[in-house]
Design an enzyme around this catalytic site. Sequence first.
Site, short mmCIF file in Angstrom:
data_model
loop_
_atom_site.label_atom_id
_atom_site.label_comp_id
_atom_site.label_asym_id
_atom_site.label_seq_id
_atom_site.Cartn_x
_atom_site.Cartn_y
_atom_site.Cartn_z
N LYS A 56 5.26 96.85 -54.94
CA LYS A 56 4.31 97.96 -54.83
C LYS A 56 3.21 97.76 -55.87
O LYS A 56 3.49 97.31 -56.99
CB LYS A 56 5.11 99.23 -55.10
CG LYS A 56 4.41 100.55 -54.89
CD LYS A 56 5.42 101.67 -55.14
CE LYS A 56 4.86 103.06 -54.97
NZ LYS A 56 5.89 104.11 -55.16
N SER A 88 5.85 107.29 -51.42
CA SER A 88 4.64 106.53 -51.66
C SER A 88 4.79 105.02 -51.49
O SER A 88 3.79 104.31 -51.40
CB SER A 88 4.13 106.83 -53.06
OG SER A 88 5.05 106.41 -54.04
N SER A 146 10.13 108.39 -53.31
CA SER A 146 9.13 107.43 -52.85
C SER A 146 9.66 106.08 -52.41
O SER A 146 8.91 105.28 -51.85
CB SER A 146 8.07 107.21 -53.94
OG SER A 146 7.13 108.26 -53.93
#
Lengths: 488, 102
Positions: free
Chosen positions: A80, A155, A179
């Site tokens: 990420k 996320s 997330s």
Amino acid sequence: MTTPLDIPVAEIAAGVRIGKLSALDIVSLALARVESLQPQLRAFISVDADRAMNLARKIDEQRAAGREIGALAGVPVAVKDNMCTTFGATTCGSKILAPFHAQEAAHVVDQLESAGAIVIGKTNLDEFAMGSSTENSAFFTTANPWDVSRVAGGSSGGSTAAVAARLIPGALGSDTGGSIREPASFCGIVGLKPTYGRVSRYGLVAYGSSLDQIGPIARTARDAALLLSVIAGHDPRDSTSANEPAPDYVAALDRPIRGLRIGVSEEYFGAGLNHEVQATVRAAIAAIESQGATVLPIHLPHMKYGIACYYLIATAEASSNLARFDGVHYGHRTPRPADIIDLYSSTRGEGFGAEVKRRIMLGTFALSSGYYDAYYLKALKVRTLIKSDFESAFRDVDVIASPVAPTIAFPIGEKSDDPLAMYLADIYTVSANLAGIPAISIPCGFDASGLPVGMQLMGNYFAEDRLLNIAHQYQQVTDWHNHMPALG
Amino acid sequence: MTTRNLDIETVRHVAHLARLRISDEEAALYAAQLSKIVAYVDQLNEVDTSNVEPTAHPLPLMNVWREDNPTPSWTPQQALQNAPQSQNNFFRVPKVLDQESP
């Protein structure tokens, strides 16, 4: 037709080790697939193909020369884009960091690459990991591989979409309130949020420092265990990193689950839960029961306050953490500041997106004079009660099973004008972060329209081995993880 | 127990505390959205926390000590590499002194 990208992390690494697979071939395949599907999925913010191919060539050479190669040698992975890398930029999905080039890699990136994994790029996320859909990314929204008109979740939606679409067999995400787990559920794969402190946060751009954890994303529990084994452990550079050795997560997978006590709390099956998600998760719990586990009712009376508690604590911490983005040290700076205050205010006003501003303001409000006791301190006290609920429950049960999210992946745009509705997507996941316990999302079926549903298992502190064990045993008798989205 | 409405003035005050320049449209939008969120979090008032200690951190925190040995650190050039403006090994900002804070 099966390609090397369809096989698990463990098999790729084993194939490279014995020379049956070439790291360069696998990495090239992954890069080609990322490129061809990027227009549909938008899973990646950046890819460094040359670097990845050079690393792959080196691994093939080392193997040919008979030298030792790591446990994940030749496995293409992604992280990420809130984890620092010394190659490319680190954006956090924000305009305010552009351009930012980290001086040091995150601990987890070093760990992955020391084990021979090849980080091919950085995946999309909600700006500063604040969101549940990647719609808050300053760049673009990641699409769900099962239905590109829907969100991948967030996320860590870029990482989960990339793994679900078989661009790469494994990835890392970060989880502050769900997330990793919510997008893993929406994309039909495995995502694990470890115990707070199990994985070093060094080089992870902070959102809520008492909640953030990095964890593995993969298609199987075995691959998640393999990735966790590589990233878990003490790191002196993160003073909150747990100073105790990580067990062998792969070895623990094959333990029998007969006799384990699975707690089910009706608080997780109440109003707001989609009925197909409810039926699917209950069927999955029954499947674990039929493997010899015992299901016991438990009570978590403060779970319903999780969202209120979380959105005060997380935003308070964020308002403090994000104070560093001031136009002085890195990233965007407003072009013609009138004075120092204007430098800060205009830089931040221009650089941050709407949700980040909203959370900074909510957190600042909760911490501000006159409101601190009523909001921030109150939330910290309710957090104690949420934590005690889990501590009591784990005296009677080994794990707690629940849905991951109240719905399947929602259409892009459906909740983007209603922040509170978006926050409620995290209703079943935030409590694990508030308490600091580990929790995993496991694919457990599909709804009538063919969209994936996830089951959550929450465990006691440092019981990642148990969560992975049950997830693995469940995957031995189900094949949800082998279903593949119909993409080009 | 009353629901606190965040008016535009409060939103502007909070935005100033957070050093966020926001437009009039943003202030109005955030006032409406944050009021709704604050009304939601007000449900915490239902919980009796009179004898409850706050938890700021999920695990016990303790000081972590290490030997005070010198280790390599960044050069000034590395530290300034991402700075939007720097001068003579310093971060450059507008003049701070002789200025009233707004």
